[in-house]
Design a protein around this motif. Structure first.
Motif, PDB file in Angstrom:
ATOM      1  N   ALA A   1      45.467  23.588  32.565  1.00 38.89           N
ATOM      2  CA  ALA A   1      44.971  24.507  33.594  1.00 38.89           C
ATOM      3  C   ALA A   1      43.491  24.272  33.856  1.00 38.89           C
ATOM      4  CB  ALA A   1      45.218  25.953  33.180  1.00 38.89           C
ATOM      5  N   TYR A   2      42.736  24.077  32.785  1.00 32.43           N
ATOM      6  CA  TYR A   2      41.300  23.796  32.942  1.00 32.43           C
ATOM      7  C   TYR A   2      41.088  22.482  33.685  1.00 32.43           C
ATOM      8  CZ  TYR A   2      36.436  22.839  31.813  1.00 32.43           C
ATOM      9  OH  TYR A   2      35.107  22.543  31.919  1.00 32.43           O
ATOM     10  N   ILE A   3      41.839  21.443  33.286  1.00 31.27           N
ATOM     11  CA  ILE A   3      41.699  20.125  33.926  1.00 31.27           C
ATOM     12  C   ILE A   3      42.074  20.214  35.405  1.00 31.27           C
ATOM     13  CG2 ILE A   3      42.607  17.772  33.977  1.00 31.27           C
ATOM     14  CD1 ILE A   3      42.993  18.012  30.923  1.00 31.27           C
ATOM     15  N   ALA A   4      43.190  20.891  35.727  1.00 30.94           N
ATOM     16  CA  ALA A   4      43.659  20.979  37.114  1.00 30.94           C
ATOM     17  C   ALA A   4      42.696  21.776  37.969  1.00 30.94           C
ATOM     18  CB  ALA A   4      45.056  21.601  37.164  1.00 30.94           C
ATOM     19  N   THR A   5      42.206  22.898  37.451  1.00 26.22           N
ATOM     20  CA  THR A   5      41.298  23.751  38.233  1.00 26.22           C
ATOM     21  C   THR A   5      39.989  23.043  38.536  1.00 26.22           C
ATOM     22  OG1 THR A   5      42.257  25.702  37.158  1.00 26.22           O
ATOM     23  CG2 THR A   5      40.162  26.005  38.319  1.00 26.22           C
ATOM     24  N   ARG A   6      39.489  22.280  37.591  1.00 24.87           N
ATOM     25  CA  ARG A   6      38.188  21.634  37.754  1.00 24.87           C
ATOM     26  C   ARG A   6      38.252  20.309  38.519  1.00 24.87           C
ATOM     27  NH1 ARG A   6      36.807  25.755  37.326  1.00 24.87           N
ATOM     28  NH2 ARG A   6      35.814  26.884  35.631  1.00 24.87           N
ATOM     29  N   ASN A   7      39.438  19.713  38.624  1.00 22.78           N
ATOM     30  CA  ASN A   7      39.510  18.367  39.198  1.00 22.78           C
ATOM     31  C   ASN A   7      40.395  18.243  40.434  1.00 22.78           C
ATOM     32  OD1 ASN A   7      38.078  16.474  37.088  1.00 22.78           O
ATOM     33  ND2 ASN A   7      39.285  17.913  35.885  1.00 22.78           N
ATOM     34  N   PHE A   8      41.296  19.197  40.679  1.00 24.05           N
ATOM     35  CA  PHE A   8      42.206  19.093  41.810  1.00 24.05           C
ATOM     36  C   PHE A   8      41.950  20.220  42.796  1.00 24.05           C
ATOM     37  CE2 PHE A   8      45.037  17.208  38.386  1.00 24.05           C
ATOM     38  CZ  PHE A   8      44.716  15.911  38.730  1.00 24.05           C
ATOM     39  N   VAL A   9      42.140  19.906  44.090  1.00 21.68           N
ATOM     40  CA  VAL A   9      42.045  20.904  45.152  1.00 21.68           C
ATOM     41  C   VAL A   9      43.463  21.298  45.532  1.00 21.68           C
ATOM     42  CG1 VAL A   9      41.281  21.385  47.496  1.00 21.68           C
ATOM     43  CG2 VAL A   9      39.866  19.996  45.989  1.00 21.68           C
ATOM     44  N   LEU A  10      43.851  22.526  45.215  1.00 17.99           N
ATOM     45  CA  LEU A  10      45.228  22.969  45.414  1.00 17.99           C
ATOM     46  C   LEU A  10      45.386  23.872  46.617  1.00 17.99           C
ATOM     47  CD1 LEU A  10      46.031  23.712  41.664  1.00 17.99           C
ATOM     48  CD2 LEU A  10      46.568  21.654  42.962  1.00 17.99           C
ATOM     49  N   THR A  11      44.330  24.029  47.425  1.00 20.57           N
ATOM     50  CA  THR A  11      44.419  24.823  48.648  1.00 20.57           C
ATOM     51  C   THR A  11      44.179  23.914  49.838  1.00 20.57           C
ATOM     52  OG1 THR A  11      42.082  25.377  48.956  1.00 20.57           O
ATOM     53  CG2 THR A  11      43.312  26.681  47.360  1.00 20.57           C
ATOM     54  N   SER A  12      44.662  24.350  51.014  1.00 23.80           N
ATOM     55  CA  SER A  12      44.412  23.580  52.228  1.00 23.80           C
ATOM     56  C   SER A  12      43.252  24.156  53.031  1.00 23.80           C
ATOM     57  CB  SER A  12      45.678  23.550  53.105  1.00 23.80           C
ATOM     58  OG  SER A  12      46.048  24.857  53.489  1.00 23.80           O
TER      59      SER A  12
ATOM     60  N   SER B   1      39.370  24.959  53.949  1.00 16.02           N
ATOM     61  CA  SER B   1      38.199  24.071  53.868  1.00 16.02           C
ATOM     62  C   SER B   1      37.125  24.675  52.972  1.00 16.02           C
ATOM     63  CB  SER B   1      37.650  23.818  55.279  1.00 16.02           C
ATOM     64  OG  SER B   1      38.612  23.177  56.066  1.00 16.02           O
ATOM     65  N   ILE B   2      37.521  25.066  51.799  1.00 21.02           N
ATOM     66  CA  ILE B   2      36.620  25.652  50.807  1.00 21.02           C
ATOM     67  C   ILE B   2      36.904  24.946  49.495  1.00 21.02           C
ATOM     68  CG2 ILE B   2      35.993  27.755  49.568  1.00 21.02           C
ATOM     69  CD1 ILE B   2      37.043  29.325  52.018  1.00 21.02           C
ATOM     70  N   ASP B   3      35.876  24.374  48.891  1.00 22.21           N
ATOM     71  CA  ASP B   3      36.069  23.663  47.631  1.00 22.21           C
ATOM     72  C   ASP B   3      36.202  24.683  46.494  1.00 22.21           C
ATOM     73  OD1 ASP B   3      36.053  22.047  45.397  1.00 22.21           O
ATOM     74  OD2 ASP B   3      34.422  20.767  46.097  1.00 22.21           O
ATOM     75  N   PRO B   4      37.386  24.755  45.859  1.00 24.33           N
ATOM     76  CA  PRO B   4      37.613  25.801  44.847  1.00 24.33           C
ATOM     77  C   PRO B   4      37.486  25.308  43.406  1.00 24.33           C
ATOM     78  CG  PRO B   4      39.706  24.895  45.530  1.00 24.33           C
ATOM     79  CD  PRO B   4      38.626  24.031  46.176  1.00 24.33           C
ATOM     80  N   ARG B   5      36.897  24.124  43.198  1.00 23.02           N
ATOM     81  CA  ARG B   5      36.933  23.542  41.861  1.00 23.02           C
ATOM     82  C   ARG B   5      35.973  24.199  40.871  1.00 23.02           C
ATOM     83  NH1 ARG B   5      36.777  17.324  43.750  1.00 23.02           N
ATOM     84  NH2 ARG B   5      35.413  18.309  45.287  1.00 23.02           N
ATOM     85  N   ASN B   6      35.145  25.122  41.357  1.00 21.83           N
ATOM     86  CA  ASN B   6      34.284  25.887  40.457  1.00 21.83           C
ATOM     87  C   ASN B   6      34.844  27.270  40.177  1.00 21.83           C
ATOM     88  OD1 ASN B   6      32.248  23.881  40.173  1.00 21.83           O
ATOM     89  ND2 ASN B   6      31.439  24.423  42.182  1.00 21.83           N
ATOM     90  N   ALA B   7      36.102  27.477  40.520  1.00 20.93           N
ATOM     91  CA  ALA B   7      36.719  28.794  40.356  1.00 20.93           C
ATOM     92  C   ALA B   7      36.795  29.192  38.888  1.00 20.93           C
ATOM     93  CB  ALA B   7      38.119  28.772  40.961  1.00 20.93           C
ATOM     94  N   PRO B   8      36.489  30.454  38.559  1.00 15.87           N
ATOM     95  CA  PRO B   8      36.718  30.937  37.185  1.00 15.87           C
ATOM     96  C   PRO B   8      38.223  30.962  36.903  1.00 15.87           C
ATOM     97  CG  PRO B   8      36.114  32.751  38.629  1.00 15.87           C
ATOM     98  CD  PRO B   8      35.925  31.503  39.429  1.00 15.87           C
ATOM     99  N   ILE B   9      38.619  30.563  35.703  1.00 14.66           N
ATOM    100  CA  ILE B   9      40.042  30.476  35.367  1.00 14.66           C
ATOM    101  C   ILE B   9      40.555  31.862  34.979  1.00 14.66           C
ATOM    102  CG2 ILE B   9      41.755  29.403  33.859  1.00 14.66           C
ATOM    103  CD1 ILE B   9      39.881  27.010  33.640  1.00 14.66           C
ATOM    104  N   ILE B  10      41.620  32.276  35.666  1.00 14.35           N
ATOM    105  CA  ILE B  10      42.179  33.622  35.488  1.00 14.35           C
ATOM    106  C   ILE B  10      43.596  33.496  34.936  1.00 14.35           C
ATOM    107  CG2 ILE B  10      42.830  35.763  36.658  1.00 14.35           C
ATOM    108  CD1 ILE B  10      40.738  35.001  38.811  1.00 14.35           C
ATOM    109  N   TYR B  11      43.891  34.267  33.891  1.00 16.90           N
ATOM    110  CA  TYR B  11      45.225  34.270  33.297  1.00 16.90           C
ATOM    111  C   TYR B  11      45.896  35.611  33.573  1.00 16.90           C
ATOM    112  CZ  TYR B  11      43.201  30.336  30.753  1.00 16.90           C
ATOM    113  OH  TYR B  11      42.580  29.152  30.430  1.00 16.90           O
ATOM    114  N   ARG B  12      47.099  35.554  34.141  1.00  8.49           N
ATOM    115  CA  ARG B  12      47.857  36.769  34.454  1.00  8.49           C
ATOM    116  C   ARG B  12      49.148  36.783  33.624  1.00  8.49           C
ATOM    117  NH1 ARG B  12      49.248  35.813  40.454  1.00  8.49           N
ATOM    118  NH2 ARG B  12      49.863  33.869  39.441  1.00  8.49           N
ATOM    119  N   SER B  13      49.724  37.963  33.493  1.00  6.65           N
ATOM    120  CA  SER B  13      50.983  38.076  32.741  1.00  6.65           C
ATOM    121  C   SER B  13      52.090  37.276  33.414  1.00  6.65           C
ATOM    122  CB  SER B  13      51.393  39.546  32.623  1.00  6.65           C
ATOM    123  OG  SER B  13      51.543  40.132  33.913  1.00  6.65           O
ATOM    124  N   ILE B  14      52.093  37.216  34.755  1.00  3.93           N
ATOM    125  CA  ILE B  14      53.135  36.473  35.475  1.00  3.93           C
ATOM    126  C   ILE B  14      53.041  34.979  35.176  1.00  3.93           C
ATOM    127  CG2 ILE B  14      51.750  36.176  37.567  1.00  3.93           C
ATOM    128  CD1 ILE B  14      55.542  36.774  37.402  1.00  3.93           C
TER     129      ILE B  14
END
Length: 842
Positions: A324-335, A337-350
């Motif tokens: 999860a850390y590797i994917a969040t910091r290195n991949f862009v998973l949204t379409s 036009s905002i670079d989200p790779r600095n997003a804080p990692i959030i863990y949910r029960s789901i």
């Protein structure tokens, strides 16, 4: 029983690890994908709320009478308006909307004052930093603006109010950088103007709905319908809605990556359990023989699979946190036009529950098969059923392939394959799915973009199109015949096409407008709308005649003739694109060749003031749907095509908005660069070439490409690891068979050859399955392109299939390599085993 269970786990730890690994990998990847997507989506959501205006609908040029009705609409929670004064031009450098300043309105668009103060006194204004850059003005400069305000007067006559005003720049503002990606705000914000006619007063603003963004498109259309304003005046806040929808979809459901991962991993787990059934069946029978009851044996099996489940889940979640850390910091998973790779990692029960539920269902189903056998069979039947009987089909296929094979090692490898035919097929399907996901990223080629890009279609075979960028009004400045003549001096020029585009308004009774058009534009039966917007396209006659002949454009009627009267001839494209059913429908329901209609055309008077001229025109003919993809005018409204000469006479203009040029040189890039260098200093200059449009398209879609490729690579890596353990599991589970062969004198090299050939079969069958999948998808894609071309009226000249051969070869090579490596590892595990060792394992 506990001691027996613990002893079994210790003795069969390798088998247990092989069964735990796919569970761990599946849980880890599903967890990581869910966490990284949600973390990035939440980050994008926060950025949107911080930087974008958060409302559902925009008000554009709305009349005062309509504004009174807005207050009474049930779904309107609140709204904010400012006076819209028109379009303000400064010399020939910039044209921008000019509105009255309101602090709340200013703040709602997330604008920031960089320098100066807000306008308060008469003739004060604030402008964007882009305006300052374009005009090279400074704070506190005094300037004169030419203001044109279009409106429909009380007598239903379309009019333009022209005015000149002195202003002082008292402030400079900027939009958030993120918002500039979606256009930003470049309006001039001024103190109140007093010289606007009362009937010309209109408003811009925004609306917040009580229903928020729920069914927002329908609700915004209902506001338009209720105001009797048509959809030109109440617009959806598309930028905000689009990025919010993307953010919601990422965090709310399984995507294609999740689904394919679940399918591939479920196949893998089922595969290993199927491979284990023979040995599990014998183990259950042995436990029954030594005195365990069916209930105890069932409990033993459940405990065994529960250990696999718990160890797989725990280790998978640990792996998932890392991924999860590797994917969040290195991949862009949204379409967005905002670079989200600095997003804080959030863990949910789901995020924890999804993979647990998937694995619970998968392992539960895999457990039921041996339990069903346990209940049905006696202890001796279970123990003696160690060698599973193949079906007649398996035996027949085995005989056919064995007879055709002269090599002993190949025959033995084939025999081993058909002894476990179902695991072989499942393994190969997993390999095929992995290859398909990798190769499908390369189905769409640059050549395909011709059929999906309006800009590339609009080039229409020309090498470059000089366009007007809209930074300055087309009535103030544009390309001229002087520019055309300079371009003609380039010796490589083959053909030039000149055109001018603008809006015009058709005076016609609304009863003659098709019901489909009125419904799409929210025009009610009681509407007082008296004129309807059309695209006016003016072409030089030579280019127009050439297009009609080469493209077979005329659906009915004749080309435009020489104008010998005060009523020029026009050709109508009496169709528009209906986004509701993705179809092309008629605009006017009853119009024929030879009819005379009245249109309002914008132009200049003798004093260079902007005016609307009411002009009668005669319908010479009608264009077919092919026209839709030969011009870049707005597709949601119909077109009126006239000769450039007639348009210049009516509008009193001698400028163009488009010049297309083709060259006959071998090195066309040199010729293109000559034209660009000739025109690039002009304030309104913009251009398209095939390479430029292609580069822009690829730049816009880089996030989605990265998402698709990262998805493919992650799943490809997972599947290659799966292949590795499938082959190892197959060999180790059948190690007794191989040990017997070794004990009776089989050389090690023969055993190695058997194992490698068996492994290669997996890569061969998996590669065939993957290639078939990509071929079918490629045919589906080309059929889509062909249907799209036919629907839009132009010829599809591509192939009926175009496989990504390079990436097919890469996939096949990777499959072969991983299968050979896996086979060699399996051989290393079995080469030194003997019959006695294998027998002692029981």
């Amino acid at each position: 029983m506990i001691n027996v269970f613990v002893g079994y786990i210790k003795k069969n730890k390798v088998k247990m690890i092989l069964m735990i690994l796919p569970v761990m990998l599946t849980v880890g990847v599903l967890f990581a994908n869910s966490v990284s997507k949600n973390s990035q989506a939440k980050y994008v959501n926060d950025v949107i709320y911080k930087n974008f205006p958060v409302f559902q609908a925009e008000i554009v040029n709305l009349e005062k009478s309509k504004l009174r009705d807005l207050k009474d609409l049930d779904n309107v929670k609140s709204y904010k308006i400012v006076n819209y004064y028109g379009e303000a031009s400064y010399k020939n450098l910039s044209t921008n909307p000019i509105e009255s300043f309101d602090k709340d309105y200013f703040d709602s668009y997330r604008l920031n004052l960089l320098d100066g103060t807000y306008p308060s006194a008469k003739s004060e204004m604030i402008v964007s930093s882009d305006f300052i850059k374009d005009t090279k003005l400074n704070l506190n400069d005094n300037i004169i603006l030419n203001i044109q305000k279009e409106y429909v007067g009380n007598n239903n006559i379309r009019t333009v109010h022209n005015d000149k005003q002195d202003f002082k720049i008292v402030g400079i503002y900027t939009s958030p950088d993120v918002m500039k990606t979606y256009g930003g705000v470049n309006n001039i914000l001024a103190s109140k103007l007093d010289d606007i006619p009362d009937e010309a007063i209109t408003y811009n603003g925004y609306i917040n709905l009580k229903t928020g963004f729920s069914n927002v498109a329908r609700e915004v259309n209902m506001v338009s319908y209720s105001l009797d304003s048509s959809s030109d005046y109440i617009l959806l806040n598309e930028a905000f809605e689009r990025v919010m929808e993307e953010s919601y979809s990422l965090s709310s459901q399984f995507d294609i990556f999740d689904k394919i991962t679940i399918i591939a991993s479920a196949l893998l787990i089922f595969n290993i359990f199927v491979l284990m059934i023979r040995e599990i069946t014998k183990e259950l029978g042995l436990l029954r023989v030594v005195g365990m009851s069916k209930k105890q044996t069932t409990l033993f099996l459940i405990l065994k699979n529960l250990v696999i489940f718990i160890c797989g889940i725990v280790s998978g979640l640990i792996l998932g946190h890392i991924l999860a850390y590797i994917a969040t910091r290195n991949f862009v998973l949204t379409s967005a036009s905002i670079d989200p790779r600095n997003a804080p990692i959030i863990y949910r029960s789901i995020d924890y529950m999804r993979p647990i539920i998937v694995m619970t269902i998968t392992i539960l189903i895999s457990t039921l098969i041996p339990i069903f056998r346990l209940v049905k069979a006696s202890p001796i039947q279970l123990y003696c059923n160690y060698v599973t009987t193949n079906s007649k089909l398996n035996k027949a296929l085995n005989r056919i392939f064995t007879r055709k094979t002269k090599s002993l090692t190949s025959s033995l490898a084939i025999n081993n394959i058909f002894l476990n035919f179902i695991p072989v097929v499942l393994s190969s399907v997993v390999i095929g799915i992995s290859g398909y996901l990798y190769m499908c990223n390369y189905i769409s080629t640059d050549a395909d973009k011709i059929y999906t890009s309006p800009e590339l279609q609009n080039l229409d075979g020309y090498d470059i199109e000089l366009k007007h960028n809209g930074d300055i009004s087309t009535l103030i400045d544009g390309y001229t015949m002087h520019d055309v003549n300079n371009i003609k001096k380039i010796t490589e020029v083959d053909d030039i096409k000149i055109s001018n585009t603008d809006n015009c308004y058709l005076d016609i009774d609304k009863s003659r407008i098709s019901e489909e058009y009125k419904q799409q534009n929210m025009i009610s039966k009681d509407s007082k709308i008296s004129d309807f917007r059309m695209n006016l396209v003016a072409l030089d006659k030579e280019s127009l005649y050439k297009m009609i002949k080469e493209e077979n454009l005329l659906e009915q009627g004749n080309p435009i003739k020489e104008n010998n009267s005060d009523i020029p001839e026009v050709i109508l494209f009496n169709k528009y694109y209906d986004y509701r059913d993705a179809n092309v429908n008629n605009f006017i329901s009853d119009i024929n060749e030879g009819d005379i209609i009245e249109v309002n055309i914008k132009g200049l008077d003798k004093n260079n003031n902007v005016i609307y001229k009411k002009q009668k025109v005669k319908v010479a003919g009608f264009f077919s749907k092919s026209w839709l993809d030969l011009n870049d005018s707005e597709r949601l409204v119909p077109d009126m095509i006239m000769s450039l000469e007639d348009y210049e006479n009516i509008a009193n203009l001698n400028t163009f908005t488009s010049i297309k040029v083709s060259f006959n040189s071998e090195n066309k890039n040199d010729s293109i660069n000559k034209v660009i260098k000739m025109m690039e200093s002009k304030r309104y200059f913009d251009y398209d070439t095939f390479d430029k449009v292609l580069k822009e398209m690829n730049a816009i879609s880089w996030q989605m490409k990265l998402k698709k490729l990262s998805t493919s690579y992650i799943l490809g890596l997972l599947t290659m690891v799966n292949i590795f353990f499938i082959i190892v599991a197959n060999v180790i589970i059948r190690k007794k068979d191989y040990s017997i062969m070794r004990s009776i004198g089989m050389p090690k090299r023969v055993l190695r050859s058997i194992i490698i050939k068996e492994g290669l079969f997996y890569s061969l069958l998996g590669s065939i399955i993957g290639i078939i999948m990509i071929l079918l998808d490629n045919i589906r894609w080309t059929n889509h392109l062909q249907a799209r071309s036919i629907a839009k009226g132009f010829e599809y000249t591509g192939k009926w299939y175009d496989l990504p051969y390079k990436y097919i070869i890469i996939f096949v090579i990777l499959s072969i390599l991983i299968c050979i490596i896996s086979s060699l590892f399996a051989y290393k595990k079995t080469k030194d085993m003997n019959f006695i060792d294998s027998m002692n394992e029981d």
